[in-house]
Design an enzyme around this catalytic site. Structure first.
Site, short mmCIF file in Angstrom:
data_model
loop_
_atom_site.label_atom_id
_atom_site.label_comp_id
_atom_site.label_asym_id
_atom_site.label_seq_id
_atom_site.Cartn_x
_atom_site.Cartn_y
_atom_site.Cartn_z
N ASP A 96 35.20 31.32 -46.84
CA ASP A 96 35.79 32.66 -46.73
C ASP A 96 36.75 32.90 -47.89
OD1 ASP A 96 36.02 35.19 -45.65
OD2 ASP A 96 37.40 34.62 -44.04
N VAL B 3 42.06 41.89 -41.25
CA VAL B 3 42.64 42.77 -42.28
C VAL B 3 41.63 43.82 -42.77
CG1 VAL B 3 44.35 41.08 -43.02
CG2 VAL B 3 42.09 41.10 -44.11
N HIS C 90 43.03 28.23 -40.88
CA HIS C 90 42.37 29.15 -39.95
C HIS C 90 42.12 28.51 -38.59
CE1 HIS C 90 41.84 31.70 -43.43
NE2 HIS C 90 41.39 32.66 -42.65
N ARG D 142 41.95 33.19 -20.15
CA ARG D 142 41.56 31.78 -20.39
C ARG D 142 40.06 31.60 -20.25
NH1 ARG D 142 43.19 32.52 -15.41
NH2 ARG D 142 42.65 31.19 -13.64
N ALA E 78 44.55 36.45 -44.26
CA ALA E 78 43.83 37.44 -45.08
C ALA E 78 42.77 36.73 -45.91
CB ALA E 78 44.81 38.17 -45.98
N GLY E 79 41.85 36.05 -45.21
CA GLY E 79 40.88 35.27 -45.96
C GLY E 79 41.52 33.97 -46.38
N HIS F 289 32.86 33.00 -38.70
CA HIS F 289 34.15 32.28 -38.59
C HIS F 289 34.70 32.29 -37.16
CE1 HIS F 289 36.09 36.19 -39.04
NE2 HIS F 289 35.89 36.26 -40.34
#
Ligand SMILES: [Zn+2]
Length: 329
Positions: A222, A90, A199, A175, A259-260, A164
């Site tokens: 995050d 984002v 996440h 793959r 979004a976080g 992250h």
């Protein structure tokens, strides 16, 4: 606990209009849940805004010994990221730009910058990575569509972290080879993982922890300013209008992207214990010793170092927090 990626918490936003006030408030709010050190994370923005946020953190550290002890430096996540959808997440594409070590040097003149997250997909990325590392700033790879060869070149130039891992990447990939395997296999990269239950699926989290092995992975929240607030729709600098569900999932309105996060590192500790085979001792490494090393903090259990101590239950629940030897009520 040491959280290397915090955009905001408890209604306060490092990327908002009052980053100095936010740093004071978040330091106090995180300490109460057992996160006694944290790294304010400034996202993609015009250079003036990043410089102002870094300067605000420096000012907050000068104003308060508690902030100075809790906040070692700033993590700038962006603006040198992939513009491709999926990888970009984002971050505002209008302000994404090519990796530029000169700009990082200008941030460093404004205050303490310790980590910058970059996508090393540009032809001169490795040269810029080397120059950023020479400034004393750790380089993390994230929000990237770089090739495995570009990842290896960045690591040879001194990149030592993955931001992250498993998020901030295209929704579909070849793959193999791909940018995930390249980072999982690279022992010189210590990777941050968001353990909020949204996440990364539990089996992905488990496999990534095994692949990296002891000492090469850590958890981050995050967290955004919405962490700890009721479900609903909110306007935020992290991605415009976003929706927070009752399960703590945060996404831009009308999108499946994330979004976080809206869970804390304390929640992440409990999640990793509940959903993976991680032992309590291993989990403590993931939220404490490994990120403390990256933040260049004195390790908590050395004689003479600050007594930031937690009393934990077997499920990772926090029963008591001491910061600098003092009990936090
Ligand atoms: Zn990100």
């Amino acid at each position: 606990m040491v959280d290397l990626q915090v955009n905001g918490f408890a209604g306060h936003d490092v990327n908002g209009d009052d980053p100095r006030g936010a740093v004071h408030e978040i330091t106090a709010a995180l300490a109460r849940i057992g996160v006694t050190s944290w790294v304010p994370t400034v996202i993609t923005a015009p250079e003036e805004r990043i410089v102002a946020a870094v300067r605000a953190v420096a000012t907050a550290r000068e104003e308060s010994p508690e902030v100075a002890a809790a906040v070692p430096f700033v993590h700038v996540e962006g603006p040198f990221l992939s513009v491709q959808d999926g990888a970009r997440g984002v971050h505002d594409p209008a302000h994404v730009r090519d990796l530029d070590a000169d700009e990082v040097a200008r941030w460093c003149a404004a205050g303490p910058v310790g980590i910058v997250t970059v996508s090393p997909h540009t032809p001169d990325a490795a040269a810029h990575v080397a120059r950023v590392v020479a400034l004393g700033v750790q380089v993390a790879i994230g929000h990237t569509h770089a090739t495995p060869a570009q990842v290896r070149d960045a690591v040879r130039a001194g990149a030592n972290l993955s931001t992250h891992l498993g998020n901030g990447v295209a929704t579909t990939l070849p793959r193999h080879p791909n940018v995930l395997w390249a980072q999982l296999a690279e022992d010189a990269l210590t990777c941050g993982l968001i353990a909020d239950g949204h996440h990364l699926p539990a089996d992905t989290l488990q496999a990534m922890l095994r692949a990296k092995g002891p000492g090469r992975a850590f958890l981050v929240s995050d967290a955004t300013a919405l962490a700890g607030l009721p479900p609903g729709r909110y306007a935020t600098p992290v991605g415009g209008e976003v929706e927070l569900t009752a399960e703590g999932r945060l996404s831009p309105v009308g999108s499946d992207l994330l979004a976080g996060a809206a869970r804390s590192l304390a929640d992440g500790l409990r999640h990793v214990l509940a959903e993976t085979s991680t032992t309590l001792a291993e989990a403590v490494d993931l939220v404490s010793f490994v990120p403390a090393r990256i933040a260049r903090l004195a390790l908590p259990l050395a004689i003479g170092s600050p007594a930031d101590l937690l009393l934990l239950g077997p499920d990772g629940s926090v029963h008591e927090v001491r910061r600098g030897g003092r009990l936090i009520p």
